[in-house]
Design an enzyme around this catalytic site. Structure first.
Site, mmCIF file in Angstrom:
data_model
loop_
_atom_site.group_PDB
_atom_site.id
_atom_site.type_symbol
_atom_site.label_atom_id
_atom_site.label_comp_id
_atom_site.label_asym_id
_atom_site.label_seq_id
_atom_site.Cartn_x
_atom_site.Cartn_y
_atom_site.Cartn_z
ATOM 1 N N SER A 3 1.123 -0.887 -0.282
ATOM 2 C CA SER A 3 -0.157 0.094 -0.098
ATOM 3 C C SER A 3 0.888 0.854 0.005
ATOM 4 O O SER A 3 2.229 1.063 0.356
ATOM 5 C CB SER A 3 -0.881 -0.515 1.387
ATOM 6 O OG SER A 3 0.565 -0.083 2.719
ATOM 7 N N LYS A 4 0.092 2.686 -0.152
ATOM 8 C CA LYS A 4 0.767 3.497 -0.441
ATOM 9 C C LYS A 4 2.243 3.811 1.056
ATOM 10 O O LYS A 4 3.369 3.744 0.613
ATOM 11 C CB LYS A 4 0.602 4.972 0.127
ATOM 12 C CG LYS A 4 0.411 6.193 -0.429
ATOM 13 C CD LYS A 4 -0.104 7.346 -1.698
ATOM 14 C CE LYS A 4 1.086 8.371 -1.654
ATOM 15 N NZ LYS A 4 0.563 9.035 -2.172
ATOM 16 N N ARG A 5 1.328 2.873 2.158
ATOM 17 C CA ARG A 5 2.639 3.364 3.132
ATOM 18 C C ARG A 5 4.052 2.515 3.351
ATOM 19 O O ARG A 5 5.186 2.690 3.569
ATOM 20 C CB ARG A 5 1.986 3.189 4.414
ATOM 21 C CG ARG A 5 1.858 1.361 4.876
ATOM 22 C CD ARG A 5 0.506 1.443 6.114
ATOM 23 N NE ARG A 5 0.323 0.397 5.893
ATOM 24 C CZ ARG A 5 0.837 -0.630 6.410
ATOM 25 N NH1 ARG A 5 1.906 -1.047 6.752
ATOM 26 N NH2 ARG A 5 -0.486 -1.974 6.447
ATOM 27 N N HIS A 6 3.562 1.310 2.792
ATOM 28 C CA HIS A 6 4.852 0.730 2.048
ATOM 29 C C HIS A 6 5.898 0.876 0.957
ATOM 30 O O HIS A 6 6.868 0.564 0.943
ATOM 31 C CB HIS A 6 4.446 -1.018 1.516
ATOM 32 C CG HIS A 6 3.571 -1.872 2.798
ATOM 33 N ND1 HIS A 6 1.887 -1.477 2.688
ATOM 34 C CD2 HIS A 6 4.021 -1.819 3.427
ATOM 35 C CE1 HIS A 6 1.857 -2.770 3.951
ATOM 36 N NE2 HIS A 6 2.822 -2.453 4.249
#
Length: 469
Positions: A245-248
């Site tokens: 996801s974006k945080r990764h």
């Protein structure tokens, strides 16, 4: 050429232009590019813009820009799926003629009722259209779709180059739509027709498309076309094992360049190692990757994206990179003039060993271009005590007396000042660094003096000396 003629390998990357070129897509593109280049074949780029509502010009430009930045050049011009709608419709009608497809007049209400029944009976919903084998004339005033007449008996097997043998019971494959009531093709039809017409021999893509492959094969077989070789690559997960996801790090490739300060060769090397390996090799050049790449070394398990690893790898490539090139990339981040850029080039050998990203490189170089009087951060100000300012006076005198402004002379002078004042080198180096850079972190203190030069160094130290009583 046809897909059965595997003497010429043809691969393709077919992104949807509904957003940026994300990191998973970039890896898929890279694997296709490497496979084609390894075999001396063709690598095609096809923009799958059938979703007209969500496809944007900006997204198309971001995809092309990202591909070119990564050095993934494609053969010929890029294709746009929407250019071939007439051809897609033609194939749907040919399937109708062959009895491999049928016109379905089921309404949305009828479909919803069937879906509810399946839910109530706790079974998977499968289209069971009364029009599949109907000989009745069409209903007046009701639009129709064209559905594939999927086989109900037996099984479909795919010998996948990554997943191995995968089997699905044909009863699981529903009569999916080929052509919508407005005459536009569905993705499922368009992708098969385009791959066939472009002579694609190997379909290398994410394993989230594996289920689609079974449906697409039914169209291929109904048309009597050669079957491509499939390779479904596991998706990339975050460091915690969850879906990326974006945080990764599931950002656009452009963010890795513009926001994170990565070099394209580092991103390519890192993506290559995400799910593919060559022994214990970590640093792999593009030439080596092209020579070594094969589908037999693609892993079956999802890879984990690790920012720290990417950053360290990027640091390696920064240290290997040409100083002029790095200065060109860093200069816009600092708003430098041409003259300052020349100064930055000469500073690169000292700056780049300490940086893992272009942003860190810019931060490390920033002190060179500060205007006097310097703007100090809080921790640097705290270092400039009255005692420290006295030490700066001694350092200023010793440095000012130097005949040569070179590393050995600078180091000897500073060590002598520390010794003469009965302090350890660090006790002098810390306030000296603060006076010269306005910060508590920088390249080594002798490097800072050498990079700033005699005039600027002495002026910055003088600005912070304890005034005479």
């Amino acid at each position: 050429m046809s897909a059965s003629d595997h003497s010429t390998v043809v691969t393709r990357f077919a992104p949807s232009p509904t957003g940026y070129l994300h990191i998973g897509g970039a890896r898929t593109a890279l694997f296709n590019w490497l496979f084609a280049r390894h075999h001396g074949g063709k690598f095609l780029l096809r923009i799958e813009d059938t979703d007209r509502a969500r496809s944007t010009k900006e997204a198309i430009e971001a995809i092309l820009d990202g591909m070119l930045w990564l050095g993934l050049d494609w053969d010929g011009h890029e294709y746009y799926q929407s250019q071939f709608w007439a051809r897609h419709a033609e194939v749907a009608h040919r399937l109708l003629e062959r009895g491999a497809a049928y016109r379905c007049y089921m309404t949305q209400e009828e479909l919803a009722a069937e879906r509810e029944t399946a839910k109530a009976e706790r079974r998977p919903f499968r289209i069971n259209s009364p029009w599949r084998d109907a000989a009745e004339p069409p209903r007046e005033g009701v639009g129709s779709v064209i559905r594939l007449k999927a086989p109900r008996e037996g099984e479909t097997v795919i010998e996948d180059q990554v997943q191995g043998r995968v089997t699905v019971q044909n009863a699981e494959i529903d009569d999916f739509i080929l052509l919508r009531s407005d005459g536009t093709p569905t993705y499922m039809l368009a992708v098969v027709v385009d791959d066939h017409d472009m002579g694609v021999t190997h379909v290398i893509r994410g394993d989230d498309h594996l289920n689609n492959a079974f449906r697409q094969l039914e169209i291929i077989r109904a048309m009597g076309w050669p079957e491509p070789i499939y390779a479904h690559v596991p998706l990339i997960h975050g460091a915690d094992g969850a879906k990326l996801s974006k945080r990764h790090g599931a950002m656009g490739v452009d963010a890795y360049r513009d926001e994170l300060g990565m070099l394209p060769e580092a991103v390519v090397n890192y993506l290559l190692r995400l799910g593919w390996g060559h022994g214990d090799d970590e640093i792999i050049s593009r030439e080596q990757a092209t020579e070594w790449f094969g589908l037999d070394h693609v892993g079956k398990s999802p890879s984990r994206f690790d920012f720290k690893k990417l950053e360290n790898l990027n640091g390696h490539y920064i240290r290997e990179a040409d100083d002029e090139r790095l200065a060109e990339l860093v200069a816009p981040k600092l708003g430098l003039s041409e003259e300052q850029k020349i100064q930055l080039v000469s500073a690169m050998p000292e700056l780049k060993p300490r940086a893992n990203t272009l942003n860190q490189l810019a931060d490390g170089a920033r002190f060179l271009f500060f205007q006097r009087p310097l703007d100090f951060d809080e921790s640097a100000t705290a270092l400039l005590s009255p005692e420290a300012r006295q030490l700066l006076r001694s350092a200023h005198a010793a440095l000012g007396a130097l005949a040569e402004w070179d590393m050995p002379s600078l180091e000897a002078a500073i060590r002598e000042v520390a010794e003469g004042n009965g302090v350890k080198l660090g006790k002098l180096a810390q306030p000296l660094r603060a006076a010269l850079t306005g910060r508590t972190t920088s390249p080594g203190i002798f490097d800072v003096l050498a990079l700033l030069g005699r005039e600027e160094s002495l002026a910055r130290i003088a600005d912070q000396m304890e005034p005479n009583e």
